[in-house]
Scaffold this active site. Structure first.
Site, PDB file in Angstrom:
ATOM      1  N   LYS A   5       0.840  -1.208   0.000  1.00 48.18           N
ATOM      2  CA  LYS A   5       0.000   0.000   0.000  1.00 48.18           C
ATOM      3  C   LYS A   5       0.868   1.249   0.000  1.00 48.18           C
ATOM      4  CE  LYS A   5      -1.929   2.004   4.185  1.00 48.18           C
ATOM      5  NZ  LYS A   5      -0.983   3.050   4.235  1.00 48.18           N
ATOM      6  N   ASN A   6       1.951   1.202   0.760  1.00 44.62           N
ATOM      7  CA  ASN A   6       2.756   2.408   0.910  1.00 44.62           C
ATOM      8  C   ASN A   6       3.726   2.637  -0.241  1.00 44.62           C
ATOM      9  OD1 ASN A   6       1.339   2.920   3.179  1.00 44.62           O
ATOM     10  ND2 ASN A   6       2.902   2.195   4.612  1.00 44.62           N
ATOM     11  N   ARG A  75      -2.824   9.818   2.946  1.00 49.57           N
ATOM     12  CA  ARG A  75      -1.710  10.770   3.019  1.00 49.57           C
ATOM     13  C   ARG A  75      -1.288  11.275   1.634  1.00 49.57           C
ATOM     14  NH1 ARG A  75      -1.125  12.557   7.691  1.00 49.57           N
ATOM     15  NH2 ARG A  75       1.061  13.072   7.345  1.00 49.57           N
ATOM     16  N   ASP A  99      -4.349   7.168   9.082  1.00 46.17           N
ATOM     17  CA  ASP A  99      -4.708   6.664  10.402  1.00 46.17           C
ATOM     18  C   ASP A  99      -4.381   7.661  11.497  1.00 46.17           C
ATOM     19  OD1 ASP A  99      -5.733   4.368   9.393  1.00 46.17           O
ATOM     20  OD2 ASP A  99      -3.828   3.301   9.459  1.00 46.17           O
ATOM     21  N   ASP A 286       4.926  -0.106  11.737  1.00 48.22           N
ATOM     22  CA  ASP A 286       3.721  -0.793  11.259  1.00 48.22           C
ATOM     23  C   ASP A 286       3.713  -2.280  11.618  1.00 48.22           C
ATOM     24  OD1 ASP A 286       2.628   1.531   9.875  1.00 48.22           O
ATOM     25  OD2 ASP A 286       4.372   1.316   8.591  1.00 48.22           O
TER      26      ASP A 286
END
Ligand code: EPU
Length: 419
Positions: A5-6, A75, A99, A286
């Site tokens: 995802k990042n 973000r 988040d 994370d």
């Protein structure tokens, strides 16, 4: 493992600067791609999401203004400022979300943009930015922020002259983005000691990249296996991205089988540990919620010192309701003093185990805390009911299906409202 995802969303942002289409492969099916695709489409960009590929055709971008409705969702908007300035000369992005795990300001991003010639004006809705000429700059980050490093990379690649960025983040996802930009034609050097040197170029073309497997997902599933006394094999996440995760679990007594293609973890009995989260190559923040859940099943006292986010333990309240014994402290326990030493932020956790966990009704607060709950629910006696699982689906590729494949009985009792 699908890509992370990042990484995927940042590649989508980079693709906006290409003079031809870009293709990103091995993409996960996650809410964050839909959100980012929506944002790009609202600017006139063509985005096709098909199976595990995302194709971005940026030729028709006609607006530099991201609609306010995309505020607070992730973000990504702040990362779009540089690319949109290069394309349109001005940009508006709504306030970023993501988040709620700390204050998460964007001050480093703003300062860096200003250093590169951007006029920034903050409004209650977001950030207005203008630049007649973007130029290189010498920048030192106060903390190796992932996002702020990416903002500099994404802005400096087409800026005039040289940018030197010190104390930059070197997380694998940041390097992956830098390599993608290099494929697009950017001139980026990674020097020792967290320094990037970027020589601006006039033009970038589209590129094609197959994303590397998500190291957060990989660790989370390995821990899910260990918590329940099972064995999980994770395919497609490079060992190099898991080195600290593996060494931490090794110290606790886990056994590993590692090949070029997969990693398997198992254990009979796990020892407690003292772990501190850190920037890469340290133990990533994370990974902490699955690890804390694992601590609840180890015999003895474990300590987790969170040094990246000041408020990443709210999920602990529900774990305590499930029977975990966890105390939070504002002190820096189990490691060096961190940025939060003088604050009242509860950023160290002491966990006593083993605690039998009971099923509970829980509202998922965020992506990683939420995944910790699923692991706790898997280890608990009796069923658990989880609300707002869309948080999980924003960041994990088909998480309910993956858990069901691992042998957990998971039933969706009502539709997710979506990201
Ligand atoms: N920070 C500032 N000012 C800034 C930017 C950051 O004070 O302008 C602080 C933050 O408040 C935080 C620290 O610097 O205390 C590190 O934040 P960073 O900028 O590195 O985080 P991020 O870029 O917002 C990304 C990931 C996070 C991951 C962190 C750290 C994305 C979309 N998010 O966030 O992932 O935890 O890096 O590795 O890439 C997640 O996936 O669940 C997640 C939260």
């Amino acid at each position: 493992m699908r890509g992370s995802k990042n990484a995927v969303t940042k590649h989508m942002v980079a693709a906006v600067m290409g003079s031809s289409p870009s293709t990103i492969l091995n993409c996960p099916e996650i809410g964050d791609i839909e959100i980012t695709a929506g944002m790009l489409r609202s600017l006139g960009c063509h985005v096709a999401v098909e199976g595990d590929s995302v194709v971005i055709e940026p030729h028709d971008i006609s607006s530099g203004r991201v609609p306010v409705s995309y505020g607070g969702l992730n973000r990504i908007p702040i990362l779009l400022v540089g690319p949109l300035l290069h394309r349109m000369g001005e940009a508006f992005v709504p306030l970023v979300g993501g988040d709620r795990i700390g204050a998460r300001p964007v001050d480093f991003h703003v300062r860096n943009l200003e250093a590169m010639g951007v006029e920034v004006h903050m409004t209650p809705e977001g950030l207005e930015a203008k630049a007649t000429r973007l130029h290189g700059a010498r920048i030192r980050l106060p903390f190796p922020s992932v996002g702020a490093t990416e903002t500099v990379l994404l802005t400096a690649v087409l800026a005039e002259g040289r940018t030197i960025l010190d104390n930059s983040a070197v997380e694998p996802e940041v390097i992956e983005l830098a390599l993608f930009l290099q494929r697009m034609g950017a001139r980026i050097e990674l020097r020792p000691d967290r320094r990037f040197v970027i020589e601006g170029v006039d033009r970038l073309q589209g590129a094609r990249h197959r994303l590397h497997g998500d190291r957060i997902e990989a660790f989370s599933y390995l821990v899910a296996g260990l918590v329940t006394g099972g064995e999980v094999r994770v395919h497609g996440c490079d060992q190099g991205r898991l080195v600290t995760a593996i060494s931490t679990l090794h110290r606790m007594g886990a056994r590993f089988e590692i090949t070029d293609d997969w990693v398997t973890a198992s254990a009979d009995d796990l020892r407690p540990a003292v772990v501190q989260t850190d920037t890469h190559p340290g133990f990533m923040t994370d990974w902490q919620s699955p690890l804390v859940v694992l601590f609840t099943q180890c015999r003895g006292m474990s300590v987790l010192h969170e040094t990246v986010y000041e408020d990443r333990f709210p999920y602990v309240t529900a774990l305590k309701e499930m029977g975990a014994e966890i105390e939070l402290f504002d002190a820096c326990l189990g490691g060096r003093d961190c940025r939060f030493i003088e604050s009242t932020a509860m950023h160290s956790a002491v966990v006593h185990g083993p605690s039998p966990l009971r099923g509970a009704e829980i509202t998922v607060p965020d992506i990683r805390g939420g995944f910790g709950y699923v692991i706790a629910a898997a280890a608990a006696e009796g069923p658990s009911l989880l609300h707002e699982v869309h948080h999980l689906e924003r960041g994990y590729h088909r998480p309910l299906e993956a858990f069901a494949n691992l042998g957990l009985t998971v039933t969706r009792v009502s539709a997710s409202p979506g990201p």
